[in-house]
Motif scaffolding. Structure first.
Motif, PDB file in Angstrom:
ATOM      1  N   PRO A  34       2.274  -3.145  13.999  1.00 20.10           N
ATOM      2  CA  PRO A  34       1.859  -2.009  14.841  1.00 20.10           C
ATOM      3  C   PRO A  34       1.243  -2.413  16.179  1.00 20.10           C
ATOM      4  O   PRO A  34       0.118  -2.014  16.509  1.00 20.10           O
TER       5      PRO A  34
ATOM      6  N   GLU B 121       7.272   3.789  14.294  1.00 24.47           N
ATOM      7  CA  GLU B 121       7.669   2.742  13.334  1.00 24.47           C
ATOM      8  C   GLU B 121       8.807   3.247  12.449  1.00 24.47           C
ATOM      9  O   GLU B 121       9.783   2.536  12.183  1.00 24.47           O
TER      10      GLU B 121
ATOM     11  N   ILE C 227       7.517  -5.352  10.239  1.00 29.18           N
ATOM     12  CA  ILE C 227       7.116  -4.376  11.259  1.00 29.18           C
ATOM     13  C   ILE C 227       5.633  -4.539  11.517  1.00 29.18           C
ATOM     14  O   ILE C 227       4.841  -4.687  10.581  1.00 29.18           O
TER      15      ILE C 227
ATOM     16  N   ALA D 180       6.997  -4.392   4.760  1.00 23.46           N
ATOM     17  CA  ALA D 180       6.610  -3.055   5.215  1.00 23.46           C
ATOM     18  C   ALA D 180       5.166  -2.790   4.778  1.00 23.46           C
ATOM     19  O   ALA D 180       4.924  -2.297   3.688  1.00 23.46           O
ATOM     20  N   GLY D 181       4.234  -3.177   5.658  1.00 22.06           N
ATOM     21  CA  GLY D 181       2.828  -3.057   5.291  1.00 22.06           C
ATOM     22  C   GLY D 181       2.480  -4.030   4.180  1.00 22.06           C
ATOM     23  O   GLY D 181       1.670  -3.749   3.307  1.00 22.06           O
TER      24      GLY D 181
ATOM     25  N   GLY E   6      -1.964  -9.949  14.020  1.00 21.58           N
ATOM     26  CA  GLY E   6      -3.040  -9.819  13.029  1.00 21.58           C
ATOM     27  C   GLY E   6      -3.470  -8.384  12.811  1.00 21.58           C
ATOM     28  O   GLY E   6      -2.662  -7.462  12.934  1.00 21.58           O
TER      29      GLY E   6
ATOM     30  N   MET F 146       0.549  -6.999   3.120  1.00 19.12           N
ATOM     31  CA  MET F 146      -0.663  -7.586   3.680  1.00 19.12           C
ATOM     32  C   MET F 146      -1.021  -8.919   3.011  1.00 19.12           C
ATOM     33  O   MET F 146      -2.176  -9.155   2.669  1.00 19.12           O
TER      34      MET F 146
ATOM     35  N   LEU G 299       2.888   5.205  13.990  1.00 24.61           N
ATOM     36  CA  LEU G 299       3.595   5.208  12.700  1.00 24.61           C
ATOM     37  C   LEU G 299       4.895   6.015  12.784  1.00 24.61           C
ATOM     38  O   LEU G 299       5.918   5.624  12.203  1.00 24.61           O
TER      39      LEU G 299
ATOM     40  N   GLY H 118       0.803  -1.230   0.000  1.00 28.54           N
ATOM     41  CA  GLY H 118       0.000   0.000   0.000  1.00 28.54           C
ATOM     42  C   GLY H 118       0.827   1.268   0.000  1.00 28.54           C
ATOM     43  O   GLY H 118       1.684   1.486  -0.854  1.00 28.54           O
ATOM     44  N   ARG H 119       0.560   2.082   1.041  1.00 28.91           N
ATOM     45  CA  ARG H 119       1.129   3.424   1.135  1.00 28.91           C
ATOM     46  C   ARG H 119       2.653   3.456   1.064  1.00 28.91           C
ATOM     47  O   ARG H 119       3.243   4.321   0.424  1.00 28.91           O
ATOM     48  N   GLY H 120       3.280   2.556   1.798  1.00 28.06           N
ATOM     49  CA  GLY H 120       4.743   2.473   1.709  1.00 28.06           C
ATOM     50  C   GLY H 120       5.500   3.496   2.531  1.00 28.06           C
ATOM     51  O   GLY H 120       6.653   3.807   2.214  1.00 28.06           O
ATOM     52  N   SER H 121       4.892   3.994   3.620  1.00 28.74           N
ATOM     53  CA  SER H 121       5.631   4.991   4.400  1.00 28.74           C
ATOM     54  C   SER H 121       6.802   4.350   5.145  1.00 28.74           C
ATOM     55  O   SER H 121       7.854   4.981   5.317  1.00 28.74           O
ATOM     56  N   ASN H 122       6.653   3.100   5.568  1.00 30.15           N
ATOM     57  CA  ASN H 122       7.805   2.427   6.198  1.00 30.15           C
ATOM     58  C   ASN H 122       8.899   2.142   5.180  1.00 30.15           C
ATOM     59  O   ASN H 122      10.087   2.232   5.499  1.00 30.15           O
TER      60      ASN H 122
END
Ligand code: GAR
Length: 209
Positions: free
Chosen positions: A109, A173, A107, A86-87, A117, A89, A170, A10-14
């Motif tokens: 949360p 993270e 990683i 990294a996110g 989960g 899923m 976040l 997804g977003r990819g902020s990590n």
């Protein structure tokens, strides 16, 4: 520098945090490939803008083992030694997890072993926890279950919603992940780690007559 493949959905902020940390002169790793199981993941566009090689392949309709074999080939072709989820899923096949055992991190949360989960922040708030946070762990066959390499605690505030808590976690993270990945990569290349490896190999040899 150790070559890292980052898997996103997804977003990819990590992923961005790992990438920008890798541009610090003393960082022991570099991002060799960003791969996504969702071709529309916003993180892919960011990686491309940053001139990082990307690989995108939707997983729908594909057998898990077939998909992971293709992904594995891409990672190997990019000379990747470590994988950072990294996110990401999507559950990985046992073959893939075993292949990267000890060199694949995730990683998550929450303060593992709490809240494996999904919906970690809603569950922490529901339980009335006063402290939340994030964890980086080695990936093993059980979901979100591998050895924890590092954690950061984040206070829960009165009036927090899952979204407000997630936003602060976040930030934690983004600080935690690059440091732990750098530690892992350095551990493998340290002289004493190499000596340990030599001893391990020596012990595995049949005893001399
Ligand atoms: C992050 O909060 C990460 O910890 C979480 O998804 C978010 C991805 O954000 N991961 C999981 O829940 C894994 N089960 P990002 O795409 O901006 O890094």
């Amino acid at each position: 520098k150790a070559r890292v493949g980052v898997l996103i959905s997804g977003r990819g902020s990590n992923m961005a945090a790992l990438l920008y940390a890798s541009r610090q002169p003393d960082c022991p790793y570099e991002i060799a490939l960003v791969a996504s199981n969702d071709p529309d993941a916003p993180g892919l566009a960011l990686a491309q803008a940053e001139r990082i090689s990307t690989f995108a392949l939707g997983h729908k309709g594909m057998k898990r083992a077939d998909y992971d074999a293709i992904l594995n080939r891409e990672l190997e072709a990019a000379g990747v030694r470590y994988v950072a989820l990294a996110g990401h899923m999507r559950i990985l096949s046992a073959e893939f997890v075993e292949k990267w055992a000890g060199r694949m991190v995730n990683i998550h949360p929450s303060l593992l072993p709490k809240y494996k989960g999904l919906d970690t922040h809603a569950r922490a708030l529901e339980a009335g926890d006063r402290v939340a946070g994030c964890s980086v762990h080695l990936v093993t066959l059980e979901l979100d279950d591998g050895p924890v390499l590092g954690q950061t605690e984040v206070a829960v505030l009165d009036g927090d919603t899952p979204a407000t808590l997630a936003a602060r976690v976040l930030i934690a993270e983004h600080q935690l992940y690059p440091r732990i990945l750098a530690d892992l990569v350095t551990r493998e290349t340290r002289p004493d780690a190499l000596l340990d490896k030599v001893r391990e190999l020596a012990l595995a040899l049949p005893a001399a007559e």
